[in-house]
Design a protein around this motif. Structure first.
Motif, PDB file in Angstrom:
ATOM      1  N   LEU A  46      28.690  44.492  11.010  1.00 25.27           N
ATOM      2  CA  LEU A  46      28.568  43.427  10.020  1.00 25.27           C
ATOM      3  C   LEU A  46      29.874  42.635   9.899  1.00 25.27           C
ATOM      4  O   LEU A  46      29.860  41.413   9.719  1.00 25.27           O
ATOM      5  CB  LEU A  46      28.176  44.009   8.660  1.00 25.27           C
ATOM      6  N   LYS A  47      30.985  43.340  10.033  1.00 23.93           N
ATOM      7  CA  LYS A  47      32.277  42.656   9.982  1.00 23.93           C
ATOM      8  C   LYS A  47      32.433  41.697  11.150  1.00 23.93           C
ATOM      9  O   LYS A  47      32.901  40.555  10.989  1.00 23.93           O
ATOM     10  CB  LYS A  47      33.395  43.700   9.995  1.00 23.93           C
ATOM     11  N   VAL A  49      29.963  40.263  12.823  1.00 20.20           N
ATOM     12  CA  VAL A  49      29.014  39.159  12.619  1.00 20.20           C
ATOM     13  C   VAL A  49      29.591  38.142  11.639  1.00 20.20           C
ATOM     14  O   VAL A  49      29.520  36.918  11.867  1.00 20.20           O
ATOM     15  CB  VAL A  49      27.656  39.704  12.114  1.00 20.20           C
ATOM     16  N   GLU A  50      30.161  38.628  10.556  1.00 19.45           N
ATOM     17  CA  GLU A  50      30.728  37.719   9.557  1.00 19.45           C
ATOM     18  C   GLU A  50      31.924  36.952  10.124  1.00 19.45           C
ATOM     19  O   GLU A  50      32.080  35.748   9.883  1.00 19.45           O
ATOM     20  CB  GLU A  50      31.142  38.501   8.311  1.00 19.45           C
ATOM     21  N   TYR A  53      30.626  34.216  12.339  1.00 19.50           N
ATOM     22  CA  TYR A  53      30.068  33.126  11.523  1.00 19.50           C
ATOM     23  C   TYR A  53      31.187  32.262  10.932  1.00 19.50           C
ATOM     24  O   TYR A  53      31.143  31.027  11.023  1.00 19.50           O
ATOM     25  CB  TYR A  53      29.204  33.726  10.412  1.00 19.50           C
ATOM     26  N   ASP A  54      32.194  32.903  10.341  1.00 14.44           N
ATOM     27  CA  ASP A  54      33.302  32.147   9.732  1.00 14.44           C
ATOM     28  C   ASP A  54      34.032  31.312  10.784  1.00 14.44           C
ATOM     29  O   ASP A  54      34.398  30.159  10.532  1.00 14.44           O
ATOM     30  CB  ASP A  54      34.281  33.119   9.063  1.00 14.44           C
ATOM     31  N   SER A 121      23.889  41.495  16.669  1.00 14.80           N
ATOM     32  CA  SER A 121      24.802  42.318  15.871  1.00 14.80           C
ATOM     33  C   SER A 121      26.154  42.490  16.540  1.00 14.80           C
ATOM     34  O   SER A 121      27.036  43.140  15.983  1.00 14.80           O
ATOM     35  CB  SER A 121      24.182  43.704  15.620  1.00 14.80           C
ATOM     36  N   GLY A 123      28.292  40.135  17.241  1.00 12.44           N
ATOM     37  CA  GLY A 123      29.313  39.204  16.773  1.00 12.44           C
ATOM     38  C   GLY A 123      29.632  38.077  17.723  1.00 12.44           C
ATOM     39  O   GLY A 123      30.729  37.514  17.687  1.00 12.44           O
ATOM     40  N   HIS A 128      24.803  33.844  10.206  1.00  9.70           N
ATOM     41  CA  HIS A 128      25.119  34.465   8.926  1.00  9.70           C
ATOM     42  C   HIS A 128      24.625  35.912   8.911  1.00  9.70           C
ATOM     43  O   HIS A 128      23.553  36.218   9.444  1.00  9.70           O
ATOM     44  CB  HIS A 128      24.464  33.665   7.787  1.00  9.70           C
ATOM     45  N   PRO A 129      25.380  36.841   8.312  1.00 14.36           N
ATOM     46  CA  PRO A 129      24.984  38.251   8.289  1.00 14.36           C
ATOM     47  C   PRO A 129      23.609  38.507   7.671  1.00 14.36           C
ATOM     48  O   PRO A 129      22.963  39.510   7.997  1.00 14.36           O
ATOM     49  CB  PRO A 129      26.087  38.910   7.451  1.00 14.36           C
ATOM     50  N   SER A 130      23.148  37.612   6.799  1.00 10.02           N
ATOM     51  CA  SER A 130      21.830  37.813   6.176  1.00 10.02           C
ATOM     52  C   SER A 130      20.716  37.850   7.219  1.00 10.02           C
ATOM     53  O   SER A 130      19.682  38.508   7.014  1.00 10.02           O
ATOM     54  CB  SER A 130      21.553  36.713   5.155  1.00 10.02           C
ATOM     55  N   LYS A 199      22.188  28.493   8.225  1.00  7.49           N
ATOM     56  CA  LYS A 199      23.565  28.135   7.870  1.00  7.49           C
ATOM     57  C   LYS A 199      24.237  27.362   9.009  1.00  7.49           C
ATOM     58  O   LYS A 199      24.896  26.348   8.774  1.00  7.49           O
ATOM     59  CB  LYS A 199      24.377  29.395   7.563  1.00  7.49           C
TER      60      LYS A 199
END
Length: 527
Positions: A46-47, A49-50, A53-54, A121, A123, A128-130, A199
């Motif tokens: 998740l880290k 992926v985020e 995204y950022d 997953s 990255g 977006h992680p959602s 997003k």
């Protein structure tokens, strides 16, 4: 005779966790797709992926990035205004949800969902992680998008089929849930799930990859390996029925042929038959100096027909083809098949064609050839059992009744012959049948999903032929009254099949019993 594709979930199984350091295996697919284990996403994933995204949100400013602020395919030359980029993703999903034909079975779709979850997953998708979390929840709750069979050409991946997955994730379209086809929005509402909100490039990332062909390929590889086990079992039984010599699968004979697969099959045949009281030693019949060399014609066969004697040579390359398919499928499962690849660690975006499905397409073509070969071996062994002029042991069609009045298994043979013939026809290559499309932007494509779906049909067919073969084997064993002399392994199988279909003398329909046998071997392994 159909292969059962319903779920039998067991949610008490340990969850499969997706992490950056752990690759998924086909055994993981067995646990999640066939046995109902749940899936979790590690905090590390998740880290990543985020962070991806950022990075994309910042990097995309004042740059031209395919599928973020451009059109798609041959329309990539057109810039999309900033206030329309979210509409672009929704338009992509809705326009490409254009499949036709019967729906792909739930197991295959769930496998495809797991592949897509694995890919995004890692990255490298900039989403977006959602999106990751919703897909995970859909897998765990068995909310399975309805995906039509026809549509994908396997380059830009499985665009059409995956658009139906994405359509469900934005709360539209249909899903299969608890045995019913329902509106996605209604099921989400009941289960407390919210559709994703676009997003950045969620639409393109969800549909641009090899996940459908690879998911189907994972189950295909698993079931092919299991079918090979049953083919070894039935071949062992065949050799027991005729009292074959043990040198056919000896280490000495097979060891001088430098193929790993052949030795594997020889070892398995030896293991299965080790406790058999029916397998003969050539030394006791032809090497004992009892005068056989003076005979003009031998009562006992010196060598059996190829379908009995050459099992190690026939199934050896089949084994190697299946194992290679597993290796290729697992590589693809754990790959990133997006375009472009959002590489936040190197602070760049790379455009290319990782969505191209050639690896899976070619491997599924090879796999269906190997599986067809197994169905051909079963059909030939079946023909041997049914023809008294060949086996010189059994009545025609293993008929326990009155010859002429009763027909035994005559009708069953037609089904095996017909189904094997269909497999032979379906084994023509899909991989080499590229047709340019997308205004020639996609000028050479893999047809990977077609290849995987056809391979699945071949595998299902082969299980049906194997079920017919199993019924004939136990009937032959009972006619010869040799059940007590079988090996421990083959006797266990004999008892299992006989618990489904008792010995029969009178003619009666067999389609329901064959379906039960097929279901048994499809859902159980030969040990």
């Amino acid at each position: 005779m159909l292969i059962s594709n319903h779920f039998s979930p067991n949610k008490t199984r340990e969850a499969i966790t997706i992490t950056p350091s752990r690759d998924l295996t086909v055994e993981d697919f067995e646990q999640v797709v066939l046995k109902g284990a749940t899936v979790e996403i590690s905090p590390e994933s998740l880290k990543d992926v985020e962070a991806s995204y950022d990075f994309l949100c910042e990097f995309a400013k004042h740059k031209v990035i395919y599928g973020v602020n451009t059109g798609f395919g041959p329309m990539a030359q057109y810039r999309v205004e900033d206030n329309c980029v979210k509409d672009l993703q929704y338009n992509l999903i809705r326009s490409h949800a254009a499949g036709t034909g019967e729906k792909i079975d739930d197991r295959s779709v769930k496998a495809a969902m797991l592949v897509r979850l694995s890919a995004i997953s890692k990255g490298y998708s900039g989403i977006h992680p959602s999106t990751i979390l919703l897909l995970k929840d859909m897998i765990n709750k068995d909310i399975i998008p309805v995906i039509p069979r026809h549509g994908g050409v396997g380059a830009s991946g499985d665009l059409v089929q995956l658009s139906h997955l994405a359509l469900a994730m934005i709360g539209e379209g249909k899903v299969s849930f608890k045995g019913e086809i329902r509106n996605t929005a209604d099921v989400f509402r009941e289960e407390g799930l919210k559709p994703i909100e676009v997003k950045t490039r969620e639409g393109l990332s969800l549909i641009n990859g090899t996940s459908v062909m690879t998911g189907i390929g994972a189950i295909n590889a698993l079931k092919s390996r299991q079918l090979l086990e049953w083919c070894i079992c039935s071949s062992a039984m065949m050799n027991e029925i005729v009292g074959a010599f043990d040198d056919y699968f000896s280490k000495e004979l097979n060891g001088v042929k430098k193929h790993h697969g052949q030795m594997y099959i020889a070892d398995e045949m030896s293991r299965v038959l080790r406790s058999s009281k029916l397998i003969a030693r050539r030394e006791e019949h032809f090497y004992n100096g009892n005068g056989h060399q003076q005979e003009k014609e031998f009562d006992r066969k010196v060598q059996e027909y190829y379908s009995l004697r050459c099992v190690t040579q026939i199934l050896g390359p089949v084994y190697e083809a299946i194992e290679n398919a597993i290796r290729i499928v697992e590589n693809e499962v754990n790959s990133v098949s997006d375009n472009p690849v959002i590489d936040y660690k190197n602070r760049n975006v790379f455009h290319g064609g990782n969505f191209h499905g050639d690896y899976i397409s070619l491997e599924m073509d090879k796999l269906k050839l190997a599986v067809t070969r197994m169905s051909m071996l079963s059909e030939r062994q079946l023909a041997f059992l049914f023809n008294p002029n060949l086996n010189k042991l059994l009545p025609p069609f293993i008929n326990f009744g009155t010859l002429g009045l009763n027909l035994g298994m005559q009708g069953i043979q037609f089904t095996a012959t017909s189904t094997t013939a269909e497999n032979q026809m379906l084994s023509n290559s899909m991989y080499v049948h590229s047709i340019p499309t997308n205004n020639d932007n996609q000028d050479i494509v893999s047809m990977g999903t077609n290849s995987a779906l056809i391979a699945k049909t071949v595998i299902d067919n082969a299980y049906q032929v194997q079920a017919i073969h199993m019924l004939a084997l136990v009937q032959a064993i009972d006619y010869l009254q040799i059940a007590d002399k079988l090996s421990d392994s083959t006797r266990h199988t004999y008892k299992a099949i006989r618990s489904i279909v008792p010995v029969f003398v009178e003619d009666k329909p067999k389609y329901e019993e064959l379906a039960l046998i097929c279901d048994y071997i499809y859902n159980n392994r030969f040990e």
